[in-house]
Design a protein around this motif. Structure first.
Motif, PDB file in Angstrom:
ATOM      1  N   ASP A 172       5.975  82.138  84.038  1.00 47.99           N
ATOM      2  CA  ASP A 172       6.085  80.850  84.692  1.00 47.99           C
ATOM      3  C   ASP A 172       7.504  80.575  85.111  1.00 47.99           C
ATOM      4  O   ASP A 172       8.454  81.112  84.554  1.00 47.99           O
ATOM      5  N   ASN A 182       9.046  71.037  91.057  1.00 51.69           N
ATOM      6  CA  ASN A 182       8.020  72.064  91.240  1.00 51.69           C
ATOM      7  C   ASN A 182       8.267  73.255  90.330  1.00 51.69           C
ATOM      8  O   ASN A 182       9.397  73.537  89.962  1.00 51.69           O
ATOM      9  N   GLY A 183       7.203  73.955  90.019  1.00 50.29           N
ATOM     10  CA  GLY A 183       7.258  75.202  89.275  1.00 50.29           C
ATOM     11  C   GLY A 183       6.100  76.064  89.720  1.00 50.29           C
ATOM     12  O   GLY A 183       5.438  75.775  90.720  1.00 50.29           O
ATOM     13  N   SER A 184       5.840  77.119  88.977  1.00 48.93           N
ATOM     14  CA  SER A 184       4.699  77.982  89.314  1.00 48.93           C
ATOM     15  C   SER A 184       4.267  78.768  88.086  1.00 48.93           C
ATOM     16  O   SER A 184       5.015  78.912  87.124  1.00 48.93           O
ATOM     17  N   THR A 225       2.437  82.567  87.387  1.00 43.41           N
ATOM     18  CA  THR A 225       2.018  83.835  87.984  1.00 43.41           C
ATOM     19  C   THR A 225       1.172  84.593  86.979  1.00 43.41           C
ATOM     20  O   THR A 225       1.557  84.738  85.818  1.00 43.41           O
ATOM     21  N   TYR A 252      -8.322  79.660  95.325  1.00 40.77           N
ATOM     22  CA  TYR A 252      -7.517  80.600  96.091  1.00 40.77           C
ATOM     23  C   TYR A 252      -8.282  81.908  96.196  1.00 40.77           C
ATOM     24  O   TYR A 252      -8.987  82.290  95.271  1.00 40.77           O
ATOM     25  N   GLN A 262      -1.051  86.912  91.287  1.00 41.77           N
ATOM     26  CA  GLN A 262      -1.126  85.704  92.095  1.00 41.77           C
ATOM     27  C   GLN A 262      -0.281  84.618  91.456  1.00 41.77           C
ATOM     28  O   GLN A 262      -0.325  84.427  90.247  1.00 41.77           O
ATOM     29  N   SER A 263       0.479  83.912  92.278  1.00 39.95           N
ATOM     30  CA  SER A 263       1.262  82.764  91.818  1.00 39.95           C
ATOM     31  C   SER A 263       0.575  81.483  92.241  1.00 39.95           C
ATOM     32  O   SER A 263       0.039  81.390  93.344  1.00 39.95           O
ATOM     33  N   PHE A 264       0.594  80.500  91.352  1.00 46.70           N
ATOM     34  CA  PHE A 264      -0.008  79.200  91.593  1.00 46.70           C
ATOM     35  C   PHE A 264       1.073  78.142  91.523  1.00 46.70           C
ATOM     36  O   PHE A 264       1.824  78.106  90.556  1.00 46.70           O
ATOM     37  N   PRO A 265       1.159  77.271  92.517  1.00 45.58           N
ATOM     38  CA  PRO A 265       2.163  76.207  92.452  1.00 45.58           C
ATOM     39  C   PRO A 265       1.796  75.153  91.421  1.00 45.58           C
ATOM     40  O   PRO A 265       0.625  74.883  91.180  1.00 45.58           O
ATOM     41  N   VAL A 266       2.807  74.575  90.816  1.00 46.36           N
ATOM     42  CA  VAL A 266       2.648  73.460  89.879  1.00 46.36           C
ATOM     43  C   VAL A 266       3.590  72.360  90.360  1.00 46.36           C
ATOM     44  O   VAL A 266       4.784  72.603  90.545  1.00 46.36           O
ATOM     45  N   TYR A 267       3.038  71.172  90.580  1.00 43.65           N
ATOM     46  CA  TYR A 267       3.823  70.048  91.085  1.00 43.65           C
ATOM     47  C   TYR A 267       3.944  68.994  89.994  1.00 43.65           C
ATOM     48  O   TYR A 267       2.946  68.458  89.520  1.00 43.65           O
TER      49      TYR A 267
END
Length: 179
Positions: A25, A44-46, A48, A138, A150-155
């Motif tokens: 992350d 923001n973060g992500s 993976t 996705y 795969q990376s997923f955005p985190v807001y």
């Protein structure tokens, strides 16, 4: 600072004991918070997720990729208060700072486990079989013949005007990937 940690994995029937999945992350760091400015603070973060199959069925899995295989990523409630909304970060002095994590940039879909008004993320590793991925959040092709990533955005969002003292505020969440 917000720390996301990996938890558990469930392997599909075709995978052997050597299937590996990792979560990494880029945590959500809100930086300095000023309760007097009257506007929310966003960051923001992500997350993976990378999986490499143990190849029991080598021709089907390793050569064709993870065609049509879904992975669901969920986040736990806050470790500070046990809730999804609002999650709270805790200071060393025991004060709480409300925040939340979202799946969308407009901060309307709380990132959770699908309960209590939250949503999780489903990623379908398509390979060449995109038709098998209806309903996934996705979809995408493999990162390589023997792995998927795969990376997923985190807001993140901290509401404005919270009356808290200066200090370090933290919370720890658990990310769970289920295949």
């Amino acid at each position: 600072m917000l720390l996301l940690t990996a938890s558990s994995f469930s392997s599909p029937l075709w995978a052997s004991a050597t299937t590996t999945c990792t979560i990494s992350d880029m945590g959500v760091a809100f930086g300095s918070y000023d309760p007097t400015i009257g506007t929310a603070t966003a960051a923001n973060g992500s997350i993976t997720v990378t999986c490499t199959p143990g190849c029991v069925l080598y021709v089907l899995v390793c050569l064709s990729g993870y065609e049509g295989v879904d992975a669901t990523i969920s986040l736990s409630p806050s470790s500070s208060n046990g809730l999804f909304a609002p999650r709270q970060m805790l200071s060393g002095g025991g004060q709480m700072l409300a925040y939340n994590l979202y799946l969308d940039v407009n901060h309307t879909m709380i990132f959770g486990n699908g309960s209590s008004g939250t949503s999780d993320v489903t990623y379908c590793f398509t390979g060449v079989n995109i038709a098998s991925c209806s309903g996934a959040t996705y979809t995408g092709s493999p990162a390589g013949a023997n792995s998927q990533s795969q990376s997923f955005p985190v807001y993140g969002l901290l509401p404005a005007s919270q009356n808290v003292s200066a200090g370090a505020y933290t919370d720890t969440l658990t990310a769970t990937v289920t295949f």
